[in-house]
Design an enzyme around this catalytic site. Structure first.
Site, short mmCIF file in Angstrom:
data_model
loop_
_atom_site.label_atom_id
_atom_site.label_comp_id
_atom_site.label_asym_id
_atom_site.label_seq_id
_atom_site.Cartn_x
_atom_site.Cartn_y
_atom_site.Cartn_z
N ARG A 39 6.49 11.90 3.22
CA ARG A 39 5.87 10.78 2.51
C ARG A 39 6.64 10.57 1.21
NH1 ARG A 39 3.73 9.61 6.72
NH2 ARG A 39 1.51 9.37 7.13
N ASP A 68 13.35 7.81 5.29
CA ASP A 68 12.48 7.07 6.19
C ASP A 68 11.25 6.60 5.43
OD1 ASP A 68 11.80 6.07 8.79
OD2 ASP A 68 10.18 7.54 8.81
N GLU A 123 5.87 1.96 -0.74
CA GLU A 123 6.20 1.32 0.53
C GLU A 123 5.40 0.04 0.64
OE1 GLU A 123 5.84 3.74 4.05
OE2 GLU A 123 7.04 5.34 3.17
N HIS A 169 10.14 3.64 7.37
CA HIS A 169 9.02 4.41 7.95
C HIS A 169 8.90 4.17 9.46
CE1 HIS A 169 5.00 6.41 6.64
NE2 HIS A 169 5.30 6.75 7.88
N SER A 213 10.58 6.50 11.70
CA SER A 213 11.02 7.70 12.43
C SER A 213 9.98 8.14 13.46
CB SER A 213 11.33 8.86 11.47
OG SER A 213 10.15 9.27 10.82
#
Ligand code: OXD
Length: 329
Positions: free
Chosen positions: A242, A266, A271, A290, A292
């Protein structure tokens, strides 16, 4: 998969799946549990109207007011693995069991990190920019490449994803060191396991550092500025956990000052990453928005957990993947 739960048999008549589950998976559940009312991807209005009947909900999250409107609710199964946005106080106060899909995206996330490491080793970000510009980058492309073979990878968080990454990295000839909070046993591909209190000692040894941790009060900000700058000069940082585990400003400074060779992100903080973030334009940064966790095999694996948990819930056995609410994962 952890197996913990409350141990007592329970009635399960209505399961709300707030997710567009593919028809063949929904049918599989209906065939297996013909007496269970399974509602897939209800409208907001339907969902609200069914809440008073539902004993269990599958979804990304269930808000506090929705829990309040669901007096029979005893079990929430999240679609994802991370639960930092799922845990609300009512889950603990009502004694609701929270389970997640940890384990479902293990192969794909491990491959995702390998892909980012290989991309840096072969300078793919540089070559892809050349391709977009229709430029043949042969001479320049001979410099700056390297081999993963013989390099050290530090896997921070040796859970299912970290272990799967270690196996793959070892197959590429990497020396893998794992960092874990509990236990020191070696898993396949891992040459050495150290505790979190040894992170600062082992960081400078690694050419690559992969963060495979959930976001919890303990991991938030774990990679602060000092920790990032303690990494080996020219090394690479990967984050599939995260964004808030890593200090964004410190990371940016470490990349612009070339202390770090690069970063495979990722996840970011915040975000989505704002369009004006300097990270977007850096050739030594790979951003994968994000994704993966994405795999076409997601629900082939998740449905097995869900089926097993329906059975376990009804028969009073312990559920798979119960989240430890105090630990936050
Ligand atoms: C998850 C994720 O938590 O994909 O499942 O981030």
């Amino acid at each position: 998969m952890s197996e913990r739960g409350d141990g007592g048999p329970r009635t399960l008549t209505t399961l709300l799946i707030r997710f567009p589950l593919a028809e063949h998976h929904a049918q599989r559940l209906r065939d297996r549990f013909p007496d269970l009312t399974i509602v897939v991807d209800p409208t907001e209005e339907e969902f609200r109207s069914l809440l008073p009947k539902a004993e269990a909900i599958v979804g990304w999250r269930v808000a506090s007011d929705e829990i309040a409107a669901a007096p029979k609710l005893c079990w929430i199964q999240t679609v994802g693995a991370g639960v930092e946005n799922v845990i609300v106080p009512e889950i603990a106060t009502r004694g609701i069991i929270l389970t997640n899909n940890s384990g479902v995206h293990v192969p794909n996330i491990a491959e995702h990190i390998m892909a980012m490491m290989l991309a840096f080793a072969r300078r793919l970000p540089f070559q892809i920019r050349g391709q977009v510009a229709h430029e043949w980058r042969d001479t320049a492309g001979h410099t700056g490449v390297f081999e993963l073979d013989g390099q050290t990878l530090l896997v921070v968080g040796l859970g299912d994803i970290g272990q799967a990454l270690a196996q793959r990295a070892a197959a590429f000839g990497m020396h893998v060191v794992g960092v874990r909070r509990r236990g020191r046993e070696l898993t396949p591909g891992v040459a050495e396991v150290v505790g979190l209190d040894d992170l600062q000692r082992v960081l400078p040894q690694a050419h690559h550092v992969a963060i495979c941790l959930p976001l919890t009060p303990q991991t938030r900000g774990l990679f602060d500025r000092d920790t990032i700058f303690r990494m080996r000069p020219g090394s690479y940082l990967y984050n599939i956990g995260r964004g808030p585990i890593v200090d964004s400003r410190g990371l940016l400074d470490a990349l612009t000052s070339a202390h770090l060779g690069g970063a495979g992100l990722d996840v970011t903080d915040p975000e989505p990453l704002p369009a004006d973030s300097p990270l977007w334009d850096m050739e030594n940064v790979i951003i994968t928005s994000h994704t993966s966790g994405a795999t076409p095999r997601y629900w082939d694996r998740a449905i097995v957990i869900l089926e097993s948990n329906i059975e376990r819930f009804r028969s009073g056995r312990e559920l798979l993947n119960v989240v430890d609410l105090s630990a936050g994962y």
